[in-house]
Design an enzyme around this catalytic site. Structure first.
Site, PDB file in Angstrom:
ATOM      1  N   HIS A 240       0.863  -1.199   0.000  1.00  0.00           N
ATOM      2  CA  HIS A 240       0.000   0.000   0.000  1.00  0.00           C
ATOM      3  C   HIS A 240       0.894   1.242   0.000  1.00  0.00           C
ATOM      4  O   HIS A 240       1.853   1.311   0.768  1.00  0.00           O
ATOM      5  CB  HIS A 240      -0.869  -0.019   1.256  1.00  0.00           C
ATOM      6  CG  HIS A 240      -1.916   1.029   1.282  1.00  0.00           C
ATOM      7  ND1 HIS A 240      -1.647   2.348   1.571  1.00  0.00           N
ATOM      8  CD2 HIS A 240      -3.238   0.958   1.033  1.00  0.00           C
ATOM      9  CE1 HIS A 240      -2.773   3.036   1.505  1.00  0.00           C
ATOM     10  NE2 HIS A 240      -3.759   2.223   1.178  1.00  0.00           N
ATOM     11  N   CYS A 278      -3.537   2.520  -4.527  1.00  0.00           N
ATOM     12  CA  CYS A 278      -4.447   3.349  -3.730  1.00  0.00           C
ATOM     13  C   CYS A 278      -4.450   4.753  -4.327  1.00  0.00           C
ATOM     14  O   CYS A 278      -3.555   5.561  -4.069  1.00  0.00           O
ATOM     15  CB  CYS A 278      -4.044   3.389  -2.256  1.00  0.00           C
ATOM     16  SG  CYS A 278      -5.155   4.461  -1.320  1.00  0.00           S
ATOM     17  N   HIS A 305      -7.590   0.531  -4.678  1.00  0.00           N
ATOM     18  CA  HIS A 305      -8.423   1.310  -3.759  1.00  0.00           C
ATOM     19  C   HIS A 305      -8.917   2.526  -4.522  1.00  0.00           C
ATOM     20  O   HIS A 305      -8.100   3.347  -4.959  1.00  0.00           O
ATOM     21  CB  HIS A 305      -7.604   1.820  -2.567  1.00  0.00           C
ATOM     22  CG  HIS A 305      -7.291   0.778  -1.548  1.00  0.00           C
ATOM     23  ND1 HIS A 305      -6.582   1.058  -0.402  1.00  0.00           N
ATOM     24  CD2 HIS A 305      -7.606  -0.534  -1.473  1.00  0.00           C
ATOM     25  CE1 HIS A 305      -6.469  -0.052   0.330  1.00  0.00           C
ATOM     26  NE2 HIS A 305      -7.075  -1.025  -0.314  1.00  0.00           N
ATOM     27  N   ASP A 348     -12.483   3.037  -1.178  1.00  0.00           N
ATOM     28  CA  ASP A 348     -11.708   3.366   0.008  1.00  0.00           C
ATOM     29  C   ASP A 348     -12.328   4.613   0.633  1.00  0.00           C
ATOM     30  O   ASP A 348     -12.534   5.619  -0.061  1.00  0.00           O
ATOM     31  CB  ASP A 348     -10.253   3.647  -0.381  1.00  0.00           C
ATOM     32  CG  ASP A 348      -9.348   3.720   0.842  1.00  0.00           C
ATOM     33  OD1 ASP A 348      -9.716   3.151   1.885  1.00  0.00           O
ATOM     34  OD2 ASP A 348      -8.277   4.341   0.740  1.00  0.00           O
ATOM     35  N   HIS A 349     -12.637   4.527   1.875  1.00  0.00           N
ATOM     36  CA  HIS A 349     -13.257   5.620   2.645  1.00  0.00           C
ATOM     37  C   HIS A 349     -14.498   6.152   1.926  1.00  0.00           C
ATOM     38  O   HIS A 349     -14.573   6.144   0.719  1.00  0.00           O
ATOM     39  CB  HIS A 349     -12.282   6.786   2.891  1.00  0.00           C
ATOM     40  CG  HIS A 349     -10.997   6.343   3.509  1.00  0.00           C
ATOM     41  ND1 HIS A 349      -9.898   7.156   3.597  1.00  0.00           N
ATOM     42  CD2 HIS A 349     -10.624   5.175   4.077  1.00  0.00           C
ATOM     43  CE1 HIS A 349      -8.911   6.498   4.189  1.00  0.00           C
ATOM     44  NE2 HIS A 349      -9.322   5.291   4.480  1.00  0.00           N
ATOM     45  N   TYR A 365     -14.826   4.446   7.251  1.00  0.00           N
ATOM     46  CA  TYR A 365     -15.494   3.223   6.803  1.00  0.00           C
ATOM     47  C   TYR A 365     -16.986   3.213   7.141  1.00  0.00           C
ATOM     48  O   TYR A 365     -17.516   2.275   7.722  1.00  0.00           O
ATOM     49  CB  TYR A 365     -14.763   1.992   7.344  1.00  0.00           C
ATOM     50  CG  TYR A 365     -13.392   1.877   6.719  1.00  0.00           C
ATOM     51  CD1 TYR A 365     -13.229   1.265   5.480  1.00  0.00           C
ATOM     52  CD2 TYR A 365     -12.267   2.440   7.318  1.00  0.00           C
ATOM     53  CE1 TYR A 365     -11.982   1.193   4.862  1.00  0.00           C
ATOM     54  CE2 TYR A 365     -11.012   2.377   6.717  1.00  0.00           C
ATOM     55  CZ  TYR A 365     -10.883   1.750   5.496  1.00  0.00           C
ATOM     56  OH  TYR A 365      -9.659   1.691   4.879  1.00  0.00           O
TER      57      TYR A 365
HETATM   58  C1  DNO Z   1      -6.659   3.181   5.721  1.00  0.00           C
HETATM   59  C2  DNO Z   1      -6.082   2.087   4.937  1.00  0.00           C
HETATM   60  C3  DNO Z   1      -4.710   1.645   5.422  1.00  0.00           C
HETATM   61  C4  DNO Z   1      -4.321   0.338   4.726  1.00  0.00           C
HETATM   62  C5  DNO Z   1      -2.971  -0.188   5.142  1.00  0.00           C
HETATM   63  C6  DNO Z   1      -2.606  -1.413   4.358  1.00  0.00           C
HETATM   64  O1  DNO Z   1      -7.827   3.443   5.622  1.00  0.00           O
HETATM   65  O2  DNO Z   1      -6.034   2.405   3.604  1.00  0.00           O
HETATM   66  O3  DNO Z   1      -4.750   1.441   6.790  1.00  0.00           O
HETATM   67  O4  DNO Z   1      -5.258  -0.645   5.025  1.00  0.00           O
HETATM   68  O5  DNO Z   1      -1.988   0.758   4.971  1.00  0.00           O
HETATM   69  O6  DNO Z   1      -1.566  -2.079   4.997  1.00  0.00           O
END
Ligand code: DNO
Length: 391
Positions: A240, A278, A305, A348-349, A365
């Protein structure tokens, strides 16, 4: 792309049937109760896998199998911890789970200063304020030499903030930066820790003398050690990116831009050494052209992501609507659908909608906010697929 969703296990209030109802195909999760560094047994993996499959879904990606600090800074017990990591990977491989997201960020994973930045429409987004972050570093942590990491303009703003900031706001900054965003991801600090600031300082001390080169060497060593088991079971490791993509608290960070990623992928040039693309994290760095990076790294991307940001001139950023901002998610979907249509993606989020409030969701989340973004991206994916079929 495969529509996946980050689900926090059996205790998550967002249930698997709720996810099936909104078109989710695959689950992204982890054994959240197992402390960082300990072995994930085959039995516990199979138990969670069965629970997911009984709900008509599949466990598509592990996020995360955390890498212990000692592996990152090269501590005395790193061999034992890497051995444990290899056993966990073997057990995942035996259970047929083939994609593992992890990160190599020292001490702190993602960083935000405000978990409820209000928007005019009544919803809230996550926010990173450069001045408040610098304030935390220089005036709350009192990190030695911190001032030299900030411009004189920011230092002046810190002085001004010091005159108005309340004790409650200071406590909130601590809670947001090093507690609330970290605990639920198997981070170093948990909600009930009595003195998080002291704990955090001790963690920072572990990295004295570790620069980017040393961290890169340690990452290369870790990857080289785990590649054989990844090859045996065809497990795709997906690192990530740093969030935000730059150094924080004087710590080295090595997954921030195209040059960094290139170095990691070529240091261990094996298809099992791959990337979690991401878009949100990468978009928060003005040095990054996100679609260009997607084109460049698509063949080594194993997980996506989908998230976007708006970045301000001083480096502050807000998490943007998924169809807007520097993430350019529409363009990314075009690139990924064309080159690797089976790639797992997750939203993501999401924004915090009024009805998401006080539900105890982990920061970022939310249910309604993520569901809304998933519906948006679902529409984009269907449109892009349709365009590709007609070509
Ligand atoms: C936050 C996430 C991170 C991700 C880690 C993966 O919302 O994107 O915590 O899960 O960095 O190891």
């Amino acid at each position: 792309m495969e529509k996946t969703w980050r689900w926090f296990g059996k205790k998550d209030q967002i249930t698997l049937p709720m996810l099936r109802q909104i078109g989710v195909e695959g689950i992204v999760t982890a054994l959240h109760d197992i402390p960082n560094g300990e072995i994930w047994t085959l039995e516990s993996i199979l138990d969670l896998k069965k629970h997911i499959e009984d709900a008509g879904l599949k466990w598509s990606v592990v996020e995360s199998l955390p890498v212990s600090e000692s592996i990152k800074y090269g501590g005395d017990d790193r061999e034992r911890l890497i051995d444990n990591y290899i056993v966990s990977l073997t057990n995942l491989g035996k259970a047929g789970i083939k994609a593992v997201c992890y990160n190599f960020m020292p001490v702190i994973d993602w960083v935000r200063t405000d978990l409820e930045h209000h928007r005019d429409d009544g919803t809230a987004s996550l926010y990173f304020d450069s001045v408040r972050f610098a304030y935390f570093d220089c005036r709350i942590l009192n990190r030695e030499g911190a001032e030299k990491d900030y411009s004189s303009e920011v230092l002046e703003k810190i002085d001004a903030l010091d005159k108005t900031i309340t004790e409650t706001e200071k406590a909130q900054l601590i809670d947001t930066i090093i507690v609330k965003t970290q605990g639920f991801i198997n981070g170093n600090i948990y909600e009930d820790d009595k003195n998080p600031v002291l704990l955090f300082k001790r963690l920072l001390d572990l990295y004295k003398g570790i620069d980017q080169n040393a961290l890169r060497d340690n990452m290369k060593y870790f990857l080289s050690r785990i590649m054989p088991v990844c090859e045996d079971f065809n497990i795709k490791m997906c690192v990530h990116p740093d969030d935000p993509p730059r150094s924080v608290f004087g710590l080295p960070r090595i997954v921030s831009d195209a040059e960094d990623i290139e170095l990691i992928l070529s240091a261990v040039d094996n298809p099992h050494n791959g990337l979690t693309f991401c878009a949100g994290s990468l978009s928060a760095g003005l040095q990054n052209d996100v679609p260009e990076m997607a084109e460049k790294f698509v063949s080594r991307t194993h997980f996506v992501h989908l998230r976007s940001t708006e970045v301000f001139p001083d480096g502050s950023f807000v998490e943007a609507d998924h169809l807007k901002g520097r993430g350019e998610l529409i363009e990314l979907v075009r690139i990924f659908e064309k080159n690797n249509p089976s790639l797992p993606m997750r939203i993501d989020h999401g924004r915090l909608m009024p009805d998401d409030k006080d539900k105890g969701y982990n920061p970022g989340y939310s249910f309604l906010g993520r569901m809304y973004a998933l519906a948006q991206m679902d529409g984009v994916m269907a449109t892009v697929k349709n365009e590709l079929e007609k070509q």
